[in-house]
Write a protein that holds these residues in place. Structure first.
Motif, PDB file in Angstrom:
ATOM      1  N   PRO A 236       0.800  -1.218   0.000  1.00  0.00           N
ATOM      2  CA  PRO A 236       0.000   0.000   0.000  1.00  0.00           C
ATOM      3  C   PRO A 236       0.840   1.278   0.000  1.00  0.00           C
ATOM      4  O   PRO A 236       0.402   2.307  -0.533  1.00  0.00           O
ATOM      5  CB  PRO A 236      -0.811  -0.115   1.302  1.00  0.00           C
ATOM      6  N   VAL A 237       2.052   1.225   0.587  1.00  0.00           N
ATOM      7  CA  VAL A 237       2.912   2.415   0.598  1.00  0.00           C
ATOM      8  C   VAL A 237       3.324   2.766  -0.834  1.00  0.00           C
ATOM      9  O   VAL A 237       3.179   3.918  -1.280  1.00  0.00           O
ATOM     10  CB  VAL A 237       4.156   2.188   1.481  1.00  0.00           C
ATOM     11  N   LEU A 238       3.849   1.786  -1.564  1.00  0.00           N
ATOM     12  CA  LEU A 238       4.239   2.018  -2.958  1.00  0.00           C
ATOM     13  C   LEU A 238       3.027   2.408  -3.805  1.00  0.00           C
ATOM     14  O   LEU A 238       3.096   3.320  -4.638  1.00  0.00           O
ATOM     15  CB  LEU A 238       4.886   0.765  -3.537  1.00  0.00           C
ATOM     16  N   LEU A 239       1.924   1.720  -3.578  1.00  0.00           N
ATOM     17  CA  LEU A 239       0.694   2.012  -4.301  1.00  0.00           C
ATOM     18  C   LEU A 239       0.249   3.446  -4.040  1.00  0.00           C
ATOM     19  O   LEU A 239      -0.113   4.183  -4.974  1.00  0.00           O
ATOM     20  CB  LEU A 239      -0.393   1.027  -3.855  1.00  0.00           C
ATOM     21  N   GLY A 240       0.295   3.853  -2.775  1.00  0.00           N
ATOM     22  CA  GLY A 240      -0.135   5.197  -2.414  1.00  0.00           C
ATOM     23  C   GLY A 240       0.718   6.277  -3.056  1.00  0.00           C
ATOM     24  O   GLY A 240       0.187   7.299  -3.533  1.00  0.00           O
ATOM     25  N   VAL A 241       2.030   6.074  -3.084  1.00  0.00           N
ATOM     26  CA  VAL A 241       2.911   7.069  -3.703  1.00  0.00           C
ATOM     27  C   VAL A 241       2.599   7.198  -5.188  1.00  0.00           C
ATOM     28  O   VAL A 241       2.505   8.303  -5.737  1.00  0.00           O
ATOM     29  CB  VAL A 241       4.395   6.692  -3.489  1.00  0.00           C
ATOM     30  N   GLY A 242       2.413   6.067  -5.862  1.00  0.00           N
ATOM     31  CA  GLY A 242       2.098   6.105  -7.285  1.00  0.00           C
ATOM     32  C   GLY A 242       0.744   6.744  -7.558  1.00  0.00           C
ATOM     33  O   GLY A 242       0.594   7.545  -8.491  1.00  0.00           O
ATOM     34  N   LEU A 243      -0.261   6.400  -6.749  1.00  0.00           N
ATOM     35  CA  LEU A 243      -1.596   6.968  -6.930  1.00  0.00           C
ATOM     36  C   LEU A 243      -1.598   8.471  -6.648  1.00  0.00           C
ATOM     37  O   LEU A 243      -2.277   9.242  -7.342  1.00  0.00           O
ATOM     38  CB  LEU A 243      -2.598   6.256  -6.011  1.00  0.00           C
ATOM     39  N   ILE A 253      -5.306   8.024  -0.823  1.00  0.00           N
ATOM     40  CA  ILE A 253      -5.815   7.545   0.476  1.00  0.00           C
ATOM     41  C   ILE A 253      -6.792   6.390   0.273  1.00  0.00           C
ATOM     42  O   ILE A 253      -6.742   5.367   0.972  1.00  0.00           O
ATOM     43  CB  ILE A 253      -6.485   8.696   1.240  1.00  0.00           C
ATOM     44  N   VAL A 254      -7.677   6.547  -0.716  1.00  0.00           N
ATOM     45  CA  VAL A 254      -8.645   5.492  -1.012  1.00  0.00           C
ATOM     46  C   VAL A 254      -7.927   4.213  -1.445  1.00  0.00           C
ATOM     47  O   VAL A 254      -8.265   3.107  -1.000  1.00  0.00           O
ATOM     48  CB  VAL A 254      -9.623   5.957  -2.112  1.00  0.00           C
ATOM     49  N   GLY A 255      -6.921   4.349  -2.308  1.00  0.00           N
ATOM     50  CA  GLY A 255      -6.171   3.191  -2.776  1.00  0.00           C
ATOM     51  C   GLY A 255      -5.394   2.508  -1.671  1.00  0.00           C
ATOM     52  O   GLY A 255      -5.342   1.272  -1.615  1.00  0.00           O
ATOM     53  N   VAL A 256      -4.793   3.298  -0.790  1.00  0.00           N
ATOM     54  CA  VAL A 256      -4.056   2.719   0.339  1.00  0.00           C
ATOM     55  C   VAL A 256      -5.004   1.963   1.260  1.00  0.00           C
ATOM     56  O   VAL A 256      -4.678   0.881   1.757  1.00  0.00           O
ATOM     57  CB  VAL A 256      -3.308   3.821   1.118  1.00  0.00           C
ATOM     58  N   ALA A 257      -6.205   2.514   1.461  1.00  0.00           N
ATOM     59  CA  ALA A 257      -7.202   1.827   2.296  1.00  0.00           C
ATOM     60  C   ALA A 257      -7.573   0.478   1.685  1.00  0.00           C
ATOM     61  O   ALA A 257      -7.660  -0.542   2.386  1.00  0.00           O
ATOM     62  CB  ALA A 257      -8.444   2.696   2.450  1.00  0.00           C
ATOM     63  N   ALA A 258      -7.764   0.460   0.360  1.00  0.00           N
ATOM     64  CA  ALA A 258      -8.091  -0.806  -0.318  1.00  0.00           C
ATOM     65  C   ALA A 258      -6.918  -1.777  -0.234  1.00  0.00           C
ATOM     66  O   ALA A 258      -7.101  -2.968   0.050  1.00  0.00           O
ATOM     67  CB  ALA A 258      -8.458  -0.532  -1.770  1.00  0.00           C
TER      68      ALA A 258
END
Length: 307
Positions: A236-243, A253-258
């Motif tokens: 989620p950390v990598l995902l959040g930075v990219g999103l 924030i929504v993507g990190v939650a998912a």
């Protein structure tokens, strides 16, 4: 067995050895689509012929890997309660036939990927599929046998099931992949790899009995589960930075939650787990992987609604 029963039995065996039990097929479809969903400008682009062919090229790869692994590990799987049915299916189909079937499916994916690359001029498509095939073979075949080589096991699965399929379907849309997408794909790959580490824990006893030195055998069930949860946090950390870079802070924030659903699902198995009380893979699949499935679907839809 009647003539009508025999074809039905063969199809049941094929479904078992390809690991098509709920909710795994939904996961495979998400892996195939993720890259394209993040690459397209409109939903309509998902129907472009090269994109459809790239997604179809992705689909046989995880199930072919499951069949190849089942054929190679049939003796170990006979000792694993939740895999005995799959092992029996492999033996009914024939180990040699199962290996050739899996290789044929991988070859089919390679041919489709080559068509996409010729069509679009984006050679990353066929290159990524070729890398997936090589990793799947090296995961199973001696003397390399990445399955028994510590962290190479979950890393290989994270790369070949999560990261590279994203590259395949994304490259069918665009030749240039920006840093934001590389980060998103890396986050998804890490999440899949951490889940692969989590998924090997129920097999610990059978792996130990047959000399398969996975991380669960080396470090114990509880520590392996805990390690899988710690690694899953990086997803989620990598995902959040990219999103954040691509869609802004709200969608990040929504993507990190998912993405955090993966961590929560893995943590849920931790209490009560030990080398003597291993969790049931069937129960993990039905109960814990259902919310993970929903998170996978949402992460595929997110870029389509975040534009």
């Amino acid at each position: 067995m009647t003539g009508n029963d025999k074809p039905a039995s063969i199809w049941r065996d094929l479904a078992r050895v390809h690991r098509l039990e709920y909710p795994l097929p939904v996961h495979y479809v998400c892996y195939a689509f993720w890259g394209a969903c993040y690459a397209v400008g409109t939903v309509r682009q998902l129907l472009d012929v090269p994109v459809v062919l790239a997604v179809v090229a992705n689909l046989p790869l995880p199930v072919a890997m499951n069949m190849l692994n089942g054929a190679v590990d049939v003796r170990t799987d006979e000792r694993t309660p939740n895999k005995r049915a799959a092992a029996a299916s492999i033996l009914r189909l024939g180990v040699r036939r199962a290996v050739w079937w899996a290789l044929a499916e991988m070859a089919f994916s390679l041919v489709l990927a080559a068509v996409v690359s010729l069509w679009t001029g984006h050679w990353l498509v066929v290159t990524a599929v070729a890398m997936i095939v090589v990793l799947h073979v090296l995961y199973n075949v001696e003397p390399v046998r990445l399955k028994r080589r510590g962290f190479a096991n979950p890393v290989t699965l994270g790369v070949s099931f999560g990261f590279l399929p994203c590259v395949v379907s994304c490259a069918a849309v665009r030749a240039d992949i920006p840093l934001s997408l590389w980060l998103i794909f890396a986050g998804l790959g890490v999440s899949v790899g951490a889940r692969a580490l989590w998924w090997m824990v129920p097999d610990r006893a059978a792996d130990a009995a047959t000399g398969m030195t996975t991380l669960a055998v080396r470090h114990g069930a509880y520590r392996t589960l805990l390690l899988s949860c710690l690694i899953a946090v990086a997803g989620p950390v990598l995902l959040g930075v990219g999103l954040w870079s691509r869609y802004g802070v709200i969608w990040a924030i929504v993507g990190v939650a998912a993405g955090s659903v993966f961590v929560v699902g893995q943590l849920a198995v931790l209490p009560g787990t030990s080398d003597r009380t291993l969790p049931s893979s069937a129960r993990m699949r039905r109960r814990n992987m259902t919310p993970m499935m929903a998170a996978n679907v949402f992460l595929a839809v997110l870029p389509l609604i975040a534009r």
